[in-house]
Motif scaffolding. Structure first.
Motif, short mmCIF file in Angstrom:
data_model
loop_
_atom_site.label_atom_id
_atom_site.label_comp_id
_atom_site.label_asym_id
_atom_site.label_seq_id
_atom_site.Cartn_x
_atom_site.Cartn_y
_atom_site.Cartn_z
N THR A 1 0.81 -1.22 0.00
CA THR A 1 0.00 0.00 0.00
C THR A 1 0.85 1.27 0.00
OG1 THR A 1 -0.14 -0.04 2.42
CG2 THR A 1 -1.91 -1.15 1.20
N ASP A 2 2.16 1.13 0.20
CA ASP A 2 3.01 2.31 0.34
C ASP A 2 3.98 2.52 -0.81
OD1 ASP A 2 1.95 3.01 2.86
OD2 ASP A 2 3.20 1.48 3.81
N ALA A 3 4.06 1.58 -1.74
CA ALA A 3 4.98 1.71 -2.87
C ALA A 3 4.33 1.13 -4.12
CB ALA A 3 6.30 1.00 -2.58
N PRO A 4 4.60 1.71 -5.27
CA PRO A 4 4.05 1.18 -6.51
C PRO A 4 4.79 -0.08 -6.96
CG PRO A 4 5.53 2.96 -7.02
CD PRO A 4 5.46 2.88 -5.51
N THR A 5 4.18 -0.82 -7.86
CA THR A 5 4.88 -1.94 -8.49
C THR A 5 6.14 -1.41 -9.17
OG1 THR A 5 2.79 -3.06 -8.88
CG2 THR A 5 4.66 -3.77 -10.22
N ALA A 6 7.21 -2.17 -9.11
CA ALA A 6 8.44 -1.79 -9.81
C ALA A 6 8.13 -1.49 -11.28
CB ALA A 6 9.46 -2.91 -9.70
N THR A 7 8.81 -0.50 -11.81
CA THR A 7 8.61 -0.10 -13.19
C THR A 7 9.95 -0.03 -13.90
OG1 THR A 7 6.65 1.19 -12.61
CG2 THR A 7 7.66 1.66 -14.74
N VAL A 8 9.99 -0.57 -15.11
CA VAL A 8 11.20 -0.51 -15.93
C VAL A 8 10.84 0.10 -17.28
CG1 VAL A 8 12.94 -1.84 -17.20
CG2 VAL A 8 12.39 -2.43 -14.83
N ILE A 9 11.58 1.11 -17.68
CA ILE A 9 11.47 1.64 -19.03
C ILE A 9 12.59 1.00 -19.85
CG2 ILE A 9 11.60 3.69 -20.48
CD1 ILE A 9 10.57 5.30 -18.09
N ALA A 10 12.20 0.24 -20.86
CA ALA A 10 13.16 -0.45 -21.71
C ALA A 10 13.25 0.27 -23.05
CB ALA A 10 12.75 -1.90 -21.93
N LEU A 11 14.39 0.85 -23.33
CA LEU A 11 14.64 1.50 -24.62
C LEU A 11 15.27 0.48 -25.55
CD1 LEU A 11 16.15 4.85 -23.25
CD2 LEU A 11 13.75 4.33 -23.77
N VAL A 12 14.53 0.09 -26.57
CA VAL A 12 14.96 -1.01 -27.44
C VAL A 12 15.27 -0.48 -28.84
CG1 VAL A 12 14.34 -3.25 -28.42
CG2 VAL A 12 13.48 -2.60 -26.16
N ASP A 13 16.47 -0.73 -29.29
CA ASP A 13 16.87 -0.36 -30.65
C ASP A 13 16.19 -1.33 -31.62
OD1 ASP A 13 18.33 -0.29 -33.16
OD2 ASP A 13 19.85 0.88 -32.12
#
Length: 314
Positions: free
Chosen positions: A95-107
């Motif tokens: 309730t105190d932190a969001p789900t982990a998030t990853v931004i993947a920059l893909v060539d």
């Protein structure tokens, strides 16, 4: 690959690790600083632990469970995706932190990727999330290496590993990230993982852990601590070492890569599924490479799900 003909009835596979919301951006040219770069952007479920669990189920393992922590706002969405992939989710809502998030920059040309990571709820996993009862029916525990990179989740991983060994279950670990591993330090990593049965590093992680430049040399050295070591070599395939010797070298299928995100997780899931169902080390590595070949042909780190995708409001 299935268990038929192996003479072994496998028990449950419990993966303890991370569930992540992946934002995958495939760009067709160099990133343009201070302005726009055109890209195809998708939001998909991911996470090294969750991905490996899904690929193990996709590879024919029938009892796969995942213990992870997710933000309460998206836990239901991630539960849905895991169930659709054949994985029994054991998600702890935070309730105190969001789900982990990853931004993947893909060539889009090379399929290579760069990650921007917000660990979110992953680093908040703690020994309080663990119970030895989670091992009921389990014969193998797999740990995502990401757990070792924060104090609280590290204690959870060590407690889970100790519980598994006491219960007679085998334990495997994927080092997860050469960058995070460098920060932790090779010596400390090897101390923390002493007594585990299977290590599944990629070539960069194997080099970092041993200081040896050749993946085969690194694999042989690591197999003096871990009974079984499988090192992935990207498009070149994989090799397996035991007792200081290379016991299998396999080629990867030739495929047109779209997105290499999750290829290592796919290898882990495919390898473990085959190994636990009685395959030889070579057969397990081949199964892992086949799963990885499928993975690089789709956007995101999970296997294709029959019946279409989920929406945010499901």
């Amino acid at each position: 690959m299935n268990g038929a003909g192996t003479g072994r009835t496998p028990g449950g596979l419990l993966v303890v690790g991370d569930v992540v919301t992946d934002v995958v951006a495939r760009h067709h040219g160099p990133l343009a600083p201070a302005t726009d770069t055109m890209a195809e952007i998708r939001t998909v479920p991911g996470g090294a632990g969750a991905n490996a669990a899904c690929w193990a189920a996709h590879s024919g393992y029938t009892d796969v469970r995942l213990l992870a922590r997710a933000g309460q706002d998206s836990a239901a969405w991630h539960n849905l995706w895991l169930r659709r992939s054949g994985v029994r989710p054991l998600l702890v809502p935070d309730t105190d932190a969001p789900t982990a998030t990853v931004i993947a920059l893909v060539d889009a040309v090379t399929a290579e990727r760069t990650f921007l990571t917000d660990s979110g709820a992953v680093n908040r996993m703690s020994p309080g999330d663990w119970s030895p009862a989670l091992l009921d029916g389990i014969t193998h525990l797999h740990l995502s290496g990401y757990l070792l990179f924060a104090d609280s989740s590290r204690q959870l991983a060590l407690r889970a590993s100790e519980s598994a060994r006491r219960a007679g279950a085998t334990v495997s670990l994927d080092p997860a990230s050469a960058g995070f591993l460098a920060g932790l330090g090779a010596r400390r990593f090897l101390t923390l993982t002493e007594g585990m049965d299977i290590l599944l590093p990629n070539a960069d992680e194997a080099r970092l852990l041993t200081g040896l430049s050749e993946p085969a040399d690194a694999a042989m050295e690591l197999s003096r601590q871990f009974p079984l070591v499988a090192v992935t070599l990207g498009s070149a395939g994989a090799l397996v070492a035991a007792a200081g010797k290379i016991i299998a070298t396999v080629r990867a299928p030739t495929v047109d890569a779209v997105d290499s995100t999750g290829a290592g997780d796919a290898f882990t899931g495919g390898f473990l599924a085959a190994h636990l169902m009685g395959a030889s080390s070579r057969e397990a590595a081949e199964a892992g490479c086949r799963a990885a070949a499928v993975a690089v042909g789709v956007v995101g780190g999970r296997p294709p799900v029959v019946g279409g995708g989920a929406t945010d409001d499901e």
